[in-house]
Write an enzyme that holds these catalytic residues in place. Sequence first.
Site, PDB file in Angstrom:
ATOM      1  N   GLN A  70       0.883  -1.169   0.000  1.00  0.00           N
ATOM      2  CA  GLN A  70       0.000   0.000   0.000  1.00  0.00           C
ATOM      3  C   GLN A  70       0.917   1.215   0.000  1.00  0.00           C
ATOM      4  OE1 GLN A  70      -3.079   1.006  -0.433  1.00  0.00           O
ATOM      5  NE2 GLN A  70      -2.532   3.089   0.144  1.00  0.00           N
ATOM      6  N   PRO A 100      -6.031  -2.925   4.932  1.00  0.00           N
ATOM      7  CA  PRO A 100      -6.351  -1.895   5.926  1.00  0.00           C
ATOM      8  C   PRO A 100      -7.298  -0.793   5.453  1.00  0.00           C
ATOM      9  CG  PRO A 100      -4.137  -1.549   5.059  1.00  0.00           C
ATOM     10  CD  PRO A 100      -4.627  -2.861   4.507  1.00  0.00           C
ATOM     11  N   GLY A 117     -10.339   0.698  -0.530  1.00  0.00           N
ATOM     12  CA  GLY A 117      -9.850   0.475  -1.880  1.00  0.00           C
ATOM     13  C   GLY A 117      -8.675   1.371  -2.173  1.00  0.00           C
ATOM     14  N   MET A 118      -7.863   0.947  -3.130  1.00  0.00           N
ATOM     15  CA  MET A 118      -6.731   1.750  -3.562  1.00  0.00           C
ATOM     16  C   MET A 118      -6.668   1.695  -5.080  1.00  0.00           C
ATOM     17  SD  MET A 118      -4.287   3.742  -2.722  1.00  0.00           S
ATOM     18  CE  MET A 118      -3.337   4.536  -4.009  1.00  0.00           C
ATOM     19  N   GLU A 119      -6.540   2.885  -5.667  1.00  0.00           N
ATOM     20  CA  GLU A 119      -6.712   3.055  -7.105  1.00  0.00           C
ATOM     21  C   GLU A 119      -5.482   2.696  -7.931  1.00  0.00           C
ATOM     22  OE1 GLU A 119      -6.674   5.443  -4.701  1.00  0.00           O
ATOM     23  OE2 GLU A 119      -5.688   7.262  -5.357  1.00  0.00           O
ATOM     24  N   GLU A 159     -12.809   4.062  -6.982  1.00  0.00           N
ATOM     25  CA  GLU A 159     -11.427   3.734  -7.404  1.00  0.00           C
ATOM     26  C   GLU A 159     -11.277   3.863  -8.919  1.00  0.00           C
ATOM     27  OE1 GLU A 159      -9.670   3.937  -4.967  1.00  0.00           O
ATOM     28  OE2 GLU A 159     -11.071   3.390  -3.381  1.00  0.00           O
ATOM     29  N   GLU A 189      -9.022  13.380  -4.055  1.00  0.00           N
ATOM     30  CA  GLU A 189     -10.141  12.691  -3.402  1.00  0.00           C
ATOM     31  C   GLU A 189     -11.487  13.404  -3.580  1.00  0.00           C
ATOM     32  OE1 GLU A 189      -9.865   9.739  -2.627  1.00  0.00           O
ATOM     33  OE2 GLU A 189      -7.689   9.502  -2.461  1.00  0.00           O
ATOM     34  N   TYR A 241     -12.413  14.784   0.992  1.00  0.00           N
ATOM     35  CA  TYR A 241     -13.404  13.979   0.273  1.00  0.00           C
ATOM     36  C   TYR A 241     -14.722  14.727   0.112  1.00  0.00           C
ATOM     37  CZ  TYR A 241     -10.559   9.730   0.852  1.00  0.00           C
ATOM     38  OH  TYR A 241      -9.569   8.806   0.789  1.00  0.00           O
ATOM     39  N   LYS A 264     -11.531   1.795   8.757  1.00  0.00           N
ATOM     40  CA  LYS A 264     -12.789   2.526   8.787  1.00  0.00           C
ATOM     41  C   LYS A 264     -13.777   1.857   9.751  1.00  0.00           C
ATOM     42  CE  LYS A 264     -16.720   3.605   5.897  1.00  0.00           C
ATOM     43  NZ  LYS A 264     -17.400   3.348   4.631  1.00  0.00           N
TER      44      LYS A 264
HETATM   45  N1  BES Z   1      -6.731   6.822  -2.426  1.00  0.00           N
HETATM   46  C1  BES Z   1      -7.613   6.430  -1.400  1.00  0.00           C
HETATM   47  C2  BES Z   1      -6.948   5.700  -0.285  1.00  0.00           C
HETATM   48  C3  BES Z   1      -5.883   6.483   0.475  1.00  0.00           C
HETATM   49  C4  BES Z   1      -5.941   7.857   0.601  1.00  0.00           C
HETATM   50  C5  BES Z   1      -4.843   5.793   1.045  1.00  0.00           C
HETATM   51  C6  BES Z   1      -4.927   8.532   1.279  1.00  0.00           C
HETATM   52  C7  BES Z   1      -3.851   6.458   1.716  1.00  0.00           C
HETATM   53  C8  BES Z   1      -3.887   7.836   1.838  1.00  0.00           C
HETATM   54  C9  BES Z   1      -8.773   5.597  -1.942  1.00  0.00           C
HETATM   55  O1  BES Z   1      -9.169   5.963  -3.215  1.00  0.00           O
HETATM   56  C10 BES Z   1      -9.965   5.815  -1.061  1.00  0.00           C
HETATM   57  O2  BES Z   1     -10.386   6.927  -0.948  1.00  0.00           O
HETATM   58  N2  BES Z   1     -10.503   4.762  -0.464  1.00  0.00           N
HETATM   59  C11 BES Z   1     -11.677   4.822   0.386  1.00  0.00           C
HETATM   60  C12 BES Z   1     -12.874   4.397  -0.378  1.00  0.00           C
HETATM   61  C13 BES Z   1     -13.883   5.368  -0.679  1.00  0.00           C
HETATM   62  C14 BES Z   1     -15.112   4.848  -1.371  1.00  0.00           C
HETATM   63  C15 BES Z   1     -13.979   6.694  -0.104  1.00  0.00           C
HETATM   64  C16 BES Z   1     -11.488   3.837   1.515  1.00  0.00           C
HETATM   65  O3  BES Z   1     -10.531   3.058   1.482  1.00  0.00           O
HETATM   66  O4  BES Z   1     -12.291   3.836   2.447  1.00  0.00           O
HETATM   67 ZN    ZN Z   2     -10.027   7.914  -3.199  1.00  0.00          ZN
END
Ligand code: BES
Ligand code: ZN
Length: 623
Positions: A161, A288, A291-293, A318, A340, A405, A580
């Site tokens: 990650q 953890p 999702g990760m893009e 994503e 985001e 976000y 989360k």
């Molecule tokens: N890019 C993020 C994950 C992230 C952000 C990891 C900053 C580390 C630092 C990913 O796109 C994301 O936002 N995931 C969310 C899902 C979402 C639907 C808002 C998550 O993992 O909860």
């Molecule tokens: Zn995101």
Amino acid sequence: MKVLCPLLLAPFFFAACTDSAPKNSGNPAPAIDSVVVHDPHTLSNTDSVKPQHLSLDLAVDFSKKSLSGTATWVIQNFGGAKEFVTDNAGLQIQNVWADGQPVAWYVGKEVPYLGTGLHIPITPTTREVRIQYSAAPDASALQWLAPAQTDLKAEPFLYTQGEAIHTRSWIPAPDGPGIRFPYDARITVPKGLMALMSATNPQATNDSGVYHFKMEEPIPAYLVALAVGKVEFQKVDARTGVYAEPSRLSRAAWELGEMPKMVEIAERLYGPYRWGRYDVIILPPGFPIGGMENPRLTFATPTILAGDRSLANLIAHELAHNWSGNLVTSATWDDIWMNEGFTVYIERRITEAMLGKSYVDMLWELGYQDLEKAVVDFGPTSRETWLKNDLAGKDPEDCLSDVPYEKGSLLLWLIEKNVGRDKWDAFLKSYFDKHAFGSITTEQFLRELHGQFSDKDSTLEKTLRISEWVYGPAIPANAPRADSARFTQVNRVRTAFLQTGTADSAATAKWTTYEWLHFLRKMPRPLSEAQLRALDNTFHFTKSGNSEIAALWFETAVYAKYKPAYGEMEKFLSRVGRQKFLTPLYTALKESGQGDLAKAYFRKYHNAYHPIAQERLGRLVGE
Ligand code: BES
Ligand code: ZN
């Protein structure tokens, strides 16, 4: 998103964040035209050395938790620098060559949160730098899973990650969102396992255990990603598909069956998908985050497999990053809202096109509630509630919250409502085209926005007061609010339940996940045990297979000390590593006087969590 930070953090970390942050000093006008973008989270010197290409040759050894081999950089020393500096966090460097000759490299002093610089002497003509190294077994980017943490329980699993600044713990790389390079890789894994990357991927396990990858488009280091495990592939259509452990593969492929439609909608709105294939890997439950893009291959938690496609908006999110984030990237982590916030906006546009306005209105409203809570928790004048961050000297993840976000997406929604959807869509499409494979600061974006939509008499700024959104706290008064018709009906059912003690299951028959979330979120806390029992008997929340509903129910149950839910909750805590969910649950235990139980669960199950989650949750429960 339930708590302050959807992804990674416990609320109390924000205290530290708030203390060290400068106070809001009345929305100072920013320097709009800064030419040189300074990224405070990299120690590299890409202002004079351009990384043009990365080749990885790495071997994975599960018994030693070892990832080792070479990273070869093609560089262009356009500034005549005497050294090439990469970021580094705990890598064991064995040898370094510049154009084939061994060189006297050194590792600089540790900088809080950033790690160290790996300094490699070069000449003005040096083209190739090769680094032989291994990652530390506890590298922050890596989660090594024992077989017991997978579904089959037969083979181990590894995934990386990278976001925000973890890639430097497994690759010596200039590691900033504004620094891009293409890469290729040769990865050797134990026979029988498959390796996958954010690159061209195999669709079947081979006999040699050696896999080759190519990512020809330039991407930032945080998007270089690797997963290794016993997974199989199932296609959804010609360009989309799913990888997962065999036991959940067909379920996953069904759950994500709308992917082709999502890609089509996104393309229609924002221009071509430029990454070739779009696949998703469903990782084991210890992952953890949600999702990760990672480009070409989104990494996702299995907790989105609800059985009814209702949590697939995470995939829309994503996928949307393949425009906002991967194609056009925030120049620094101070601009993360440009990744985001844009992505939440696009995610909701995709969801709206698929499921209609009243459905996506629920997502907007839940997001608004999350943002309100973040503003309350940070404080209404707090610096953390600006869109533009100020993260120099801090861990970019420690201040991550719902603000980029939800406030970010609300701003874009406000602009859409003001300039009109057609014009706004056209603007975004050309924005992605113009900046494709590049990065952008908040200020550059604002300049283009004004250039496009402001005229002499009535500037966008005057009507929308955008700088208050970006360089000011809290939720500006002109924030748009979704129509809440579906939630009004939910409120009625909740009120009736609170008055009568019985819940009307006929009224809830057509509810989706989001009605249930609103129903439970707005319950008073604590409810009585009798109320919990009545809800559980009618709706069977304790046995819910929907992770979002289950997690919120467990939280509700913890505050009410409703013991019949604790068995299932313990199973959840033992399996799921998604912060989360874990953070609110451990917080609820602690806040409701059950801190000892929180500690006991944590002691028992912490090994299932990602190293960073272990550390953060450990601090939360006081271990
Ligand atoms: N890019 C993020 C994950 C992230 C952000 C990891 C900053 C580390 C630092 C990913 O796109 C994301 O936002 N995931 C969310 C899902 C979402 C639907 C808002 C998550 O993992 O909860
Ligand atoms: Zn995101």
